[in-house]
Design an enzyme around this catalytic site. Structure first.
Site, PDB file in Angstrom:
ATOM      1  N   ARG A  52       0.851  -1.199   0.000  1.00 29.94           N
ATOM      2  CA  ARG A  52       0.000   0.000   0.000  1.00 29.94           C
ATOM      3  C   ARG A  52       0.885   1.248   0.000  1.00 29.94           C
ATOM      4  O   ARG A  52       0.605   2.246  -0.640  1.00 29.94           O
ATOM      5  CB  ARG A  52      -0.964  -0.012   1.193  1.00 29.94           C
ATOM      6  CG  ARG A  52      -1.850   1.189   1.226  1.00 29.94           C
ATOM      7  CD  ARG A  52      -3.102   1.080   2.099  1.00 29.94           C
ATOM      8  NE  ARG A  52      -3.104   0.053   3.120  1.00 29.94           N
ATOM      9  CZ  ARG A  52      -2.513   0.163   4.330  1.00 29.94           C
ATOM     10  NH1 ARG A  52      -1.873   1.263   4.646  1.00 29.94           N
ATOM     11  NH2 ARG A  52      -2.575  -0.834   5.190  1.00 29.94           N
ATOM     12  N   TYR A 104     -15.493  18.073 -15.604  1.00 29.02           N
ATOM     13  CA  TYR A 104     -16.026  16.719 -15.776  1.00 29.02           C
ATOM     14  C   TYR A 104     -17.056  16.478 -14.657  1.00 29.02           C
ATOM     15  O   TYR A 104     -16.767  16.756 -13.481  1.00 29.02           O
ATOM     16  CB  TYR A 104     -14.873  15.711 -15.702  1.00 29.02           C
ATOM     17  CG  TYR A 104     -15.338  14.304 -15.446  1.00 29.02           C
ATOM     18  CD1 TYR A 104     -16.105  13.637 -16.386  1.00 29.02           C
ATOM     19  CD2 TYR A 104     -15.036  13.656 -14.256  1.00 29.02           C
ATOM     20  CE1 TYR A 104     -16.563  12.354 -16.148  1.00 29.02           C
ATOM     21  CE2 TYR A 104     -15.479  12.364 -14.007  1.00 29.02           C
ATOM     22  CZ  TYR A 104     -16.253  11.728 -14.962  1.00 29.02           C
ATOM     23  OH  TYR A 104     -16.710  10.465 -14.713  1.00 29.02           O
ATOM     24  N   ASP A 176      -6.520  19.735 -14.257  1.00 28.45           N
ATOM     25  CA  ASP A 176      -6.829  18.424 -14.840  1.00 28.45           C
ATOM     26  C   ASP A 176      -6.418  18.484 -16.312  1.00 28.45           C
ATOM     27  O   ASP A 176      -7.028  19.200 -17.115  1.00 28.45           O
ATOM     28  CB  ASP A 176      -8.333  18.133 -14.679  1.00 28.45           C
ATOM     29  CG  ASP A 176      -8.712  16.741 -15.168  1.00 28.45           C
ATOM     30  OD1 ASP A 176      -8.030  16.222 -16.080  1.00 28.45           O
ATOM     31  OD2 ASP A 176      -9.698  16.174 -14.660  1.00 28.45           O
ATOM     32  N   LYS A 201      -7.602   7.477 -19.689  1.00 28.58           N
ATOM     33  CA  LYS A 201      -7.808   8.061 -21.031  1.00 28.58           C
ATOM     34  C   LYS A 201      -6.534   7.947 -21.873  1.00 28.58           C
ATOM     35  O   LYS A 201      -6.061   6.857 -22.096  1.00 28.58           O
ATOM     36  CB  LYS A 201      -8.295   9.501 -20.888  1.00 28.58           C
ATOM     37  CG  LYS A 201      -9.322   9.711 -19.772  1.00 28.58           C
ATOM     38  CD  LYS A 201     -10.603   8.939 -20.001  1.00 28.58           C
ATOM     39  CE  LYS A 201     -11.684   9.400 -19.046  1.00 28.58           C
ATOM     40  NZ  LYS A 201     -12.425   8.379 -18.370  1.00 28.58           N
TER      41      LYS A 201
HETATM   42  C1  LIG Z   1     -11.409  15.228 -17.516  1.00 32.47           C
HETATM   43  C2  LIG Z   1     -11.649  14.059 -16.625  1.00 32.47           C
HETATM   44  N1  LIG Z   1     -11.121  14.065 -15.380  1.00 32.47           N
HETATM   45  C3  LIG Z   1     -11.308  13.037 -14.535  1.00 32.47           C
HETATM   46  C4  LIG Z   1     -12.074  11.945 -14.894  1.00 32.47           C
HETATM   47  C5  LIG Z   1     -12.287  10.822 -13.910  1.00 32.47           C
HETATM   48  O1  LIG Z   1     -11.452   9.761 -14.223  1.00 32.47           O
HETATM   49  P1  LIG Z   1     -11.770   8.210 -13.901  1.00 32.47           P
HETATM   50  O2  LIG Z   1     -12.950   7.831 -14.737  1.00 32.47           O
HETATM   51  O3  LIG Z   1     -10.511   7.514 -14.266  1.00 32.47           O
HETATM   52  O4  LIG Z   1     -12.065   8.126 -12.449  1.00 32.47           O
HETATM   53  C6  LIG Z   1     -12.633  11.888 -16.168  1.00 32.47           C
HETATM   54  C7  LIG Z   1     -13.437  10.731 -16.571  1.00 32.47           C
HETATM   55  O5  LIG Z   1     -14.067  10.717 -17.606  1.00 32.47           O
HETATM   56  C8  LIG Z   1     -12.416  12.979 -17.057  1.00 32.47           C
HETATM   57  O6  LIG Z   1     -12.953  13.003 -18.288  1.00 32.47           O
END
Ligand SMILES: Cc1ncc(COP(=O)(O)O)c(C=O)c1O
Length: 385
Positions: A52, A104, A176, A201
């Site tokens: 962990r 998001y 992000d 992604k």
């Molecule tokens: C821009 C963005 N940030 C964060 C996330 C969250 O990521 P995860 O689905 O891996 O938890 C997403 C998911 O689609 C996203 O598009």
């Protein structure tokens, strides 16, 4: 070999943290599916005590991603949301966070329905104008949290301008960077303190695993996040770390194709008579096209377009054959989705209307298939409208 900073992006993606295994010479990083490590004596170990806290496959991925974003360290988590959760868990009750109003959908869900109950305060503002960020700061503001470009409206925030404000006011800036990947956008170089990705992604790129990362410009943030990995335990498994290590080796090559095809698809949609509007920073009529050229080194694969109504969107989405209807983005395959009923359904009709998400909007993550096949598929699907 030259030091990481002097090596090109593609070389770093293949070699940073991905050096041949010292024990066997294996050219790929081994997966260490171990929960614990034999210790030589009390307090004597090889730097690994319990998985962990630390795992060698994870260490290698964290080294790699830190090198790609130009950070001092990276910490990987079980998903993008777990990474974002760790970022805001560095704060404490009463702290205020200024956020973009077009994030998001999962991010405001976490902030409003989980973290607000622990006393964190959030303001959602239009960060496309840096002046709005300055105005939203309060005495207790500890962080500014932005996405650029946003999902699905493809709005940009000026990272250099916002980071100058954050530095002056001693507020951390978290970005992000999922949509652009470090290949096209480097927020730390523009003054951000923390970069978040859903590695699910483009970094993984093959739609075969969830993951998240936070890359840090500051050692104190890196230490705190390592502590949170150990304390809260939302770490990425060795196998999934390995999938990202494998995926990231082709990041530069994939992003070049994503970008090339993205531009072609955006042009095609912009000229299509069934499409009302196209949102893509690479189009000259995008309101922030000049900022996109300055801040990003490519325009990427994410395009949103308006079909005019929910009925039209549904007709079109039912007809796609090469594009796959589904949530997510950034994979080698083209994914197409409907923000109003999928990623942004949680905002409600009023919330969506307030920021400009319409029922006819369709979002496409252009994959690396032959672009002519994608154009043909979109054309035949749009003919259903
Ligand atoms: C821009 C963005 N940030 C964060 C996330 C969250 O990521 P995860 O689905 O891996 O938890 C997403 C998911 O689609 C996203 O598009």
């Amino acid at each position: 070999m030259k030091k990481n900073k002097q090596l090109g992006f593609a070389t770093r993606s293949i070699h940073s943290g991905q050096e041949p295994d010292p024990l066997t010479g294996a050219v790929t990083v081994p997966i260490y599916p171990t929960s614990t490590y034999v210790q030589q004596g009390i307090g004597e170990n090889k730097g690994y005590e319990y998985s962990r806290g630390e795992n060698p496959t994870r260490t290698r991925l964290e080294e790699n991603l830190a090198a790609l974003e130009g950070g001092v360290a990276a910490r990987v988590f079980a998903s993008g949301m777990a990474a974002i959760h760790a970022v805001v868990s560095m704060l404490k009750a009463g702290d205020h966070i200024v956020c973009g109003n077009d994030l998001y959908g999962g991010t405001p869900r976490l902030f409003n329905h989980v973290m607000a109950d622990f006393g964190l305060k959030f303001s959602y503002i239009d960060t496309t104008d840096a002046v709005n960020v300055e105005r939203a700061l309060r005495k207790n503001t500890k962080m500014v949290y932005v996405e650029t470009p946003t999902n699905p409206l493809m709005r940009l925030s000026d990272l250099a301008a916002i980071s100058a404000i954050c530095r002056r006011e001693k507020v951390a800036l978290a970005v992000d960077n999922t949509f652009m990947s470090p290949y096209f956008q480097q927020p730390l170089a523009l003054g951000a303190d923390l970069v978040v990705h859903s590695t699910t992604k483009f970094l993984n790129g093959h739609s075969d695993g969830l993951g998240g990362v936070v890359v840090c410009a500051r050692e104190d943030h890196a230490e705190k996040l390592a502590f949170l990995q150990k304390a809260a335990g939302a770490i990425l498994s060795p196998f999934e770390c390995w999938l990202v290590l494998r995926g990231v080796k082709t990041l530069a090559a994939r992003m070049e194709i994503h970008d090339r095809s993205g531009r072609i698809v955006a042009d095609f949609l912009a000229k299509h008579k069934k499409v009302k509007k196209v949102l893509y920073p690479g189009l000259p009529d995008h309101p922030q096209h000049a900022l996109a050229r300055r801040q990003m080194s490519g325009f990427g694969a994410m395009i949103t377009f308006d079909t005019g109504s929910l009925k039209n969107a549904n007709k079109m989405l039912k007809r796609v054959r090469v594009c796959s209807l589904g949530e997510s983005l950034g994979g080698v395959e083209t994914l197409i989705s409907h923000p109003a009923t999928m990623t942004h359904s949680g905002l409600g009709a009023k919330g969506r209307a307030a920021i400009g998400i319409t029922d006819g909007m369709v979002r496409i993550s252009v994959g690396i298939e032959d672009v002519d096949d994608l154009l043909e598929d979109l054309d035949q699907a749009l003919s259903a409208i």
